[in-house]
Design a protein around this motif. Structure first.
Motif, PDB file in Angstrom:
ATOM      1  N   SER A 310       0.817  -1.122   0.009  1.00  0.00           N
ATOM      2  CA  SER A 310       0.070   0.117  -0.208  1.00  0.00           C
ATOM      3  C   SER A 310       0.890   1.211  -0.020  1.00  0.00           C
ATOM      4  CB  SER A 310      -0.869  -0.033   1.171  1.00  0.00           C
ATOM      5  OG  SER A 310      -1.607   1.062   1.184  1.00  0.00           O
ATOM      6  N   CYS A 311       0.615   2.197  -1.112  1.00  0.00           N
ATOM      7  CA  CYS A 311       1.417   3.202  -1.123  1.00  0.00           C
ATOM      8  C   CYS A 311       0.836   4.521  -1.259  1.00  0.00           C
ATOM      9  CB  CYS A 311       2.369   3.105  -2.590  1.00  0.00           C
ATOM     10  SG  CYS A 311       2.918   1.493  -2.706  1.00  0.00           S
ATOM     11  N   ASP A 312       1.537   5.620  -1.061  1.00  0.00           N
ATOM     12  CA  ASP A 312       0.935   7.057  -1.397  1.00  0.00           C
ATOM     13  C   ASP A 312       1.944   7.639  -2.267  1.00  0.00           C
ATOM     14  OD1 ASP A 312      -1.093   6.806   0.780  1.00  0.00           O
ATOM     15  OD2 ASP A 312      -0.043   8.276   2.037  1.00  0.00           O
ATOM     16  N   VAL A 313       1.280   8.101  -3.288  1.00  0.00           N
ATOM     17  CA  VAL A 313       2.017   8.898  -4.590  1.00  0.00           C
ATOM     18  C   VAL A 313       1.532  10.221  -4.612  1.00  0.00           C
ATOM     19  CG1 VAL A 313       2.581   8.581  -7.032  1.00  0.00           C
ATOM     20  CG2 VAL A 313       2.467   6.579  -5.602  1.00  0.00           C
ATOM     21  N   VAL A 314       2.450  11.312  -4.563  1.00  0.00           N
ATOM     22  CA  VAL A 314       1.886  12.611  -4.625  1.00  0.00           C
ATOM     23  C   VAL A 314       2.929  13.187  -5.645  1.00  0.00           C
ATOM     24  CG1 VAL A 314       1.460  15.014  -3.677  1.00  0.00           C
ATOM     25  CG2 VAL A 314       1.130  12.849  -2.372  1.00  0.00           C
ATOM     26  N   ILE A 315       2.265  13.786  -6.795  1.00  0.00           N
ATOM     27  CA  ILE A 315       3.240  14.609  -7.885  1.00  0.00           C
ATOM     28  C   ILE A 315       2.552  15.805  -8.131  1.00  0.00           C
ATOM     29  CG2 ILE A 315       3.638  14.483 -10.341  1.00  0.00           C
ATOM     30  CD1 ILE A 315       3.285  11.264 -10.158  1.00  0.00           C
ATOM     31  N   GLN A 316       3.580  16.823  -8.020  1.00  0.00           N
ATOM     32  CA  GLN A 316       3.306  18.274  -8.204  1.00  0.00           C
ATOM     33  C   GLN A 316       4.403  18.738  -9.008  1.00  0.00           C
ATOM     34  OE1 GLN A 316       0.484  20.255  -6.978  1.00  0.00           O
ATOM     35  NE2 GLN A 316       1.104  21.441  -8.622  1.00  0.00           N
ATOM     36  N   VAL A 317       4.333  18.861 -10.366  1.00  0.00           N
ATOM     37  CA  VAL A 317       5.202  19.331 -11.258  1.00  0.00           C
ATOM     38  C   VAL A 317       4.933  20.853 -11.891  1.00  0.00           C
ATOM     39  CG1 VAL A 317       6.365  18.948 -13.581  1.00  0.00           C
ATOM     40  CG2 VAL A 317       5.872  16.916 -11.997  1.00  0.00           C
ATOM     41  N   ASN A 318       5.831  21.683 -11.829  1.00  0.00           N
ATOM     42  CA  ASN A 318       5.827  23.012 -12.142  1.00  0.00           C
ATOM     43  C   ASN A 318       6.606  23.638 -13.199  1.00  0.00           C
ATOM     44  OD1 ASN A 318       3.114  23.694 -10.417  1.00  0.00           O
ATOM     45  ND2 ASN A 318       4.751  23.398  -8.596  1.00  0.00           N
ATOM     46  N   LYS A 319       7.545  22.938 -13.412  1.00  0.00           N
ATOM     47  CA  LYS A 319       8.628  23.484 -14.324  1.00  0.00           C
ATOM     48  C   LYS A 319       8.560  22.841 -15.821  1.00  0.00           C
ATOM     49  CE  LYS A 319      13.747  23.966 -14.754  1.00  0.00           C
ATOM     50  NZ  LYS A 319      14.997  23.401 -14.155  1.00  0.00           N
ATOM     51  N   ASP A 320       8.663  23.411 -16.768  1.00  0.00           N
ATOM     52  CA  ASP A 320       8.682  23.000 -18.117  1.00  0.00           C
ATOM     53  C   ASP A 320       7.081  22.571 -18.370  1.00  0.00           C
ATOM     54  OD1 ASP A 320      11.217  23.414 -18.610  1.00  0.00           O
ATOM     55  OD2 ASP A 320      11.731  21.320 -18.420  1.00  0.00           O
ATOM     56  N   LEU A 321       6.608  21.695 -17.707  1.00  0.00           N
ATOM     57  CA  LEU A 321       5.302  21.268 -17.741  1.00  0.00           C
ATOM     58  C   LEU A 321       4.541  21.447 -16.389  1.00  0.00           C
ATOM     59  CD1 LEU A 321       5.385  18.247 -20.136  1.00  0.00           C
ATOM     60  CD2 LEU A 321       4.888  20.646 -20.881  1.00  0.00           C
ATOM     61  N   GLN A 322       3.398  21.516 -16.459  1.00  0.00           N
ATOM     62  CA  GLN A 322       2.473  21.696 -15.136  1.00  0.00           C
ATOM     63  C   GLN A 322       1.404  20.434 -15.079  1.00  0.00           C
ATOM     64  OE1 GLN A 322       1.318  25.724 -14.396  1.00  0.00           O
ATOM     65  NE2 GLN A 322       3.121  26.636 -14.537  1.00  0.00           N
ATOM     66  N   PHE A 323       1.593  19.726 -14.041  1.00  0.00           N
ATOM     67  CA  PHE A 323       0.528  18.783 -13.857  1.00  0.00           C
ATOM     68  C   PHE A 323       0.663  18.309 -12.438  1.00  0.00           C
ATOM     69  CE2 PHE A 323       3.654  16.469 -16.465  1.00  0.00           C
ATOM     70  CZ  PHE A 323       4.283  15.812 -15.451  1.00  0.00           C
ATOM     71  N   SER A 324      -0.242  17.586 -11.853  1.00  0.00           N
ATOM     72  CA  SER A 324      -0.305  17.255 -10.364  1.00  0.00           C
ATOM     73  C   SER A 324      -1.401  15.793 -10.317  1.00  0.00           C
ATOM     74  CB  SER A 324      -0.774  18.161  -9.329  1.00  0.00           C
ATOM     75  OG  SER A 324      -1.907  18.599  -9.823  1.00  0.00           O
ATOM     76  N   ILE A 325      -1.064  15.285  -9.377  1.00  0.00           N
ATOM     77  CA  ILE A 325      -1.922  14.040  -8.779  1.00  0.00           C
ATOM     78  C   ILE A 325      -1.675  13.710  -7.715  1.00  0.00           C
ATOM     79  CG2 ILE A 325      -0.645  12.344  -9.702  1.00  0.00           C
ATOM     80  CD1 ILE A 325      -3.244  10.867 -10.890  1.00  0.00           C
ATOM     81  N   GLU A 326      -2.692  13.089  -7.048  1.00  0.00           N
ATOM     82  CA  GLU A 326      -2.325  12.527  -5.562  1.00  0.00           C
ATOM     83  C   GLU A 326      -3.165  11.219  -5.416  1.00  0.00           C
ATOM     84  OE1 GLU A 326      -3.199  13.747  -0.779  1.00  0.00           O
ATOM     85  OE2 GLU A 326      -2.959  15.041  -2.386  1.00  0.00           O
ATOM     86  N   LEU A 327      -2.399  10.156  -5.341  1.00  0.00           N
ATOM     87  CA  LEU A 327      -3.109   8.623  -5.118  1.00  0.00           C
ATOM     88  C   LEU A 327      -2.394   8.075  -3.751  1.00  0.00           C
ATOM     89  CD1 LEU A 327      -1.841   7.529  -8.754  1.00  0.00           C
ATOM     90  CD2 LEU A 327      -3.929   8.378  -8.052  1.00  0.00           C
ATOM     91  N   ASN A 328      -3.602   8.363  -2.630  1.00  0.00           N
ATOM     92  CA  ASN A 328      -3.351   7.749  -1.641  1.00  0.00           C
ATOM     93  C   ASN A 328      -3.947   6.341  -1.559  1.00  0.00           C
ATOM     94  OD1 ASN A 328      -2.013   9.993  -0.227  1.00  0.00           O
ATOM     95  ND2 ASN A 328      -4.034  11.077  -0.260  1.00  0.00           N
ATOM     96  N   ASP A 329      -3.193   5.093  -0.625  1.00  0.00           N
ATOM     97  CA  ASP A 329      -3.678   4.065  -0.503  1.00  0.00           C
ATOM     98  C   ASP A 329      -3.646   3.242  -1.783  1.00  0.00           C
ATOM     99  OD1 ASP A 329      -4.059   4.295   2.428  1.00  0.00           O
ATOM    100  OD2 ASP A 329      -5.947   5.385   1.867  1.00  0.00           O
TER     101      ASP A 329
END
Length: 565
Positions: A310-329
Motif C-alpha cells: 500500500s503506497c501514497d504517491v503525490v506528484i506536483q510538477v511546475n517546471k517546463d510542464l505543469q501537472f499534479s495528482i495525488e494517489l493515496n492508499d
C-alpha cells in the motif's frame, strides 16, 4: 518502397487475421477486457505447431540475446549497429511505424515494468494500445500485446503477418547480406501489427541502449514522449565502457521538441548528460524523482493470498510542464521500492500525455497501476504452484534480478515481505554479468542460511551460461570481501547423499555456499528447501526460497509450472 497494391493486399490479409483473432478472443472471454500482464501465456501444442515455421525462421537469424552483443555495438559510433538497415526494412514494409503515436522507453532497469504500467493506464482510459517489450519468459508472443485487453498477440495473428510479409523479409535479409537480426525482424513485425490493428498508441521498450537500437526509428512527429528509467553498468562493453557512455547511448531516444521523462534517481553528472541532450533538442524534461514527487510504501499485506504494497504517491510538477495528482492508499502488486519508482515514472508519463490531450483520469491512472502484474518480477508463487514444485509449507519468490541495482532492490523486497524465518537463495546467471557485484549487493542486505549456485541455459543456448563452480567462487570472494561468516561446502553431486547439515548448525550464523552443475532448477529449489529445513530444524515451519540471477532461471521455473499440454 513497397508497391501500393502489395501493401493493400497485405492490409486485406491482416484484416482477415485480426477478425478471426477478435472472434476467438470474444468467444473465449465472453467479451470481458482483461487488464494486466497475462500470467497464463504458456505455449500450447497447437500454438507451437502454428508458430513452428516462424520460430524456425527466427532461429536462423543472428540472436544477440543468446550469443552476447559485440563490443560497442550499442554506441552511436562506427562500431554501432547499423540503424539504416532497420529503416530500409521498414521502408520495404511501407513504413508501418509512421502510422501510430508512440512512447519510447529506454533504461538499464525498470523499462519493461514502466512500459506495462503505462500500457495498462492507457487501456483503463479506453485506448487501444500496442506494447512491445523484451525478453520473453515462456513464449515469444509475450513481447507483443495489442488492443484493449493486454493479452499477448495470438499465434494466428503473429504467424499470419509473418507469412504475409515473408517475401519482403527474405529479400531484405539477402540485400543486407544476412545482417538483419532476430530482434530487428521481430521489431518490424510488431510495428506492422500495431499499424494494421490501428492502435491509438504504442509503448515501445528499447532492446539495448537507445541510439542504435532497432526501435530507434521513431521520429519526433510520431513520438509523444521519451522515457529513460535508470542508468546502470549493464552491457558495459556493448555501450562504450562507462556509465557516461551508457547515458549517451540511451539519450539517443530523445527527439526534438518531444518531452523526456527521467526516472532515476541518477548520479548528478549522469542526469546532466540526459538534460544537456534534451536541452540541445529543445525537449522539456520531467524528473520522476525530483522535487514535488513523493512516493512511499506504507504497509505490505496480502489479499486473498496475493501480496501487495500500500503506497501514497503525490506528484506536483511546475517546471517546463505543469501537472499534479495525488494517489493515496494505492495498492501495487508489483513489489519493492524500485517498482514504486517505476509506477511513479509511468504516472508522470501518463500526466505528460494527459497534458497533450490524452483523456486519462486520475481513476484510470490508479486502476492501471493497481491492475498491473508481471510474471517473474518479485513474484510469489501460489500455494498450488509451490506444491507442484514438490514443496510443502514453503514460500517461493522468483525474480529476474541480474544487476547490482536489481539485487539491492530484491534484497529490500525480501526484507519487507519476509523479515523473519529461514531462507535460501537459488541462483543461476549469464556469463556476461558482474557476479561478484551482484553477490555483494544481496549479501549486504540479506543473510541467507543457504546459497545454492546452479546453471541454466541462456536464450536456449549454453554459450553465455556461467558454470555453477565459477558462480560459487564469485560468491565466496564476495563473502570474503564483506567479512561475512560463511562455510564453503563445495560442489555437491546429484547422485550422492546431500551434505549432513548437523555439522553446520544454524546457530553458528554462517551462510552455507555450495554449487551443483547437474541439477535442474526445479531440483535445485527442492534441494535448497530440504537443506535449509534440515539445518534449521524448522520441520514444518514456513521457509522462503528465492530463485534469482536471471530471467532465464525464472523462465525455467515457470515453464515447469506451466507445461505444454
Amino acid at each position: 518502397m513497397l508497391l501500393s497494391h502489395r501493401f493493400s493486399a497485405l492490409q486485406s490479409g491482416l484484416r482477415r487475421i485480426f477478425s478471426l483473432r477478435a472472434a476467438a478472443m470474444e468467444s473465449s472471454s465472453g467479451g470481458d477486457r482483461k487488464v494486466g500482464f497475462a500470467s497464463s501465456s504458456s505455449p500450447s501444442v497447437e500454438e507451437e505447431l502454428e508458430l513452428k515455421g516462424f520460430l524456425d525462421y527466427l532461429e536462423s537469424l543472428k540472436n544477440y540475446e543468446r550469443s552476447g552483443v559485440p563490443l560497442n555495438a550499442g554506441t552511436d559510433s562506427s562500431d554501432g549497429f547499423d540503424l539504416g538497415r532497420m529503416s530500409r526494412l521498414l521502408d520495404r514494409l511501407g513504413n508501418p511505424h509512421h502510422r501510430f503515436k508512440a512512447v519510447h522507453i529506454a533504461g538499464t532497469k525498470g523499462k519493461g515494468s514502466t512500459a506495462v504500467f503505462l500500457s495498462n493506464i492507457l487501456r483503463e482510459g479506453g485506448y487501444s494500445v500496442g506494447c512491445y517489450t523484451s525478453p520473453h519468459l515462456l513464449t515469444i508472443r509475450e513481447r507483443i500485446s495489442l488492443g484493449r485487453g493486454g493479452e499477448p498477440v495470438s499465434a494466428v495473428a503473429l504467424n499470419g503477418i509473418f507469412h504475409q510479409v515473408r517475401g519482403i523479409l527474405d529479400r531484405s535479409i539477402a540485400m543486407e547480406n544476412k545482417a538483419l537480426s532476430h530482434f530487428e525482424i521481430l521489431t518490424a513485425l510488431a510495428f506492422a501489427l500495431f499499424s494494421e490493428e490501428k492502435v491509438d498508441i504504442a509503448i515501445i521498450e528499447a532492446g539495448l541502449g537507445g541510439a542504435r537500437d532497432a526501435t530507434n526509428v521513431l521520429c519526433s512527429s510520431g513520438l509523444d514522449a521519451a522515457v529513460i528509467t535508470t542508468i546502470g553498468e549493464e552491457h558495459l562493453t556493448a555501450l562504450g565502457g562507462s556509465l557516461e557512455s551508457i547515458a549517451m547511448a540511451k539519450s539517443g531516444i530523445i527527439k526534438h521538441g518531444r518531452p523526456l521523462i527521467i526516472g532515476g534517481p541518477f548520479k548528478p553528472h549522469i542526469e546532466q548528460i540526459l538534460r544537456s541532450k534534451a536541452l540541445s533538442l529543445n525537449a522539456p524534461v520531467i524528473s520522476a524523482s525530483g522535487c514535488g514527487i513523493r512516493g512511499i510504501i506504507k504497509v505490505f499485506g496480502r489479499e486473498h493470498g496475493r501480496p501487495y504494497q500500500s503506497c501514497d504517491v503525490v506528484i506536483q510538477v511546475n517546471k517546463d510542464l505543469q501537472f499534479s495528482i495525488e494517489l493515496n492508499d494505492l495498492r501495487l502488486h508489483m513489489l519493492g521500492n524500485h517498482q514504486l519508482q517505476n509506477a511513479v515514472t509511468a504516472t508522470c508519463t501518463a500526466l505528460c500525455l494527459r497534458d497533450q490531450g490524452w483523456r486519462l483520469s486520475d481513476e484510470s491512472i490508479r486502476a492501471g497501476l493497481q491492475n498491473t502484474s508481471m510474471i517473474g518480477r518479485s513474484q510469489f508463487l501460489t500455494s498450488e504452484e509451490v506444491v507442484e514444485l514438490g514443496l510443502s509449507g514453503t514460500s517461493v519468490l522468483i525474480d529476474g534480478a541480474h544487476t547490482e541495482a536489481s539485487a539491492k532492490a530484491l534484497a529490500d523486497t525480501v526484507k519487507m515481505a519476509y523479515p523473519d524465518g529461514p531462507f535460501a537463495l537459488v541462483i543461476a546467471m549469464a556469463s556476461d554479468k558482474d557476479h561478484v557485484g551482484f553477490a555483494k549487493q544481496l549479501l549486504s542486505g540479506l543473510r541467507p542460511g543457504l546459497i545454492l549456485l546452479t546453471e541454466v541455459s541462456i536464450a536456449g543456448g549454453k554459450s553465455r551460461m556461467e558454470p555453477a563452480s565459477s558462480l560459487k567462487d564469485a560468491w565466496v570472494r564476495a563473502a570474503l570481501d564483506l567479512s561475512i561468516c560463511f562455510s564453503d561446502i563445495g560442489m555437491i553431486e546429484c547422485d550422492r547423499p546431500l551434505p549432513d547439515m548437523s555439522s553446520y548448525p544454524a546457530r553458528d550464523g554462517a551462510t552455507l555456499i555450495m554449487g551443483c552443475e547437474a541439477l535442474s532448477v526445479q531440483e535445485s529449489v527442492k534441494v535448497a528447501d530440504n537443506l535449509i529445513r534440515s539445518r534449521t530444524g524448522t520441520g514444518s515451519q514456513t521457509g522462503l526460497v528465492v530463485v534469482t540471477g536471471s530471467l532465464h532461471i525464472v523462465s525455467s521455473v515457470l515453464a515447469f509450472l506451466r507445461p505444454r499440454l
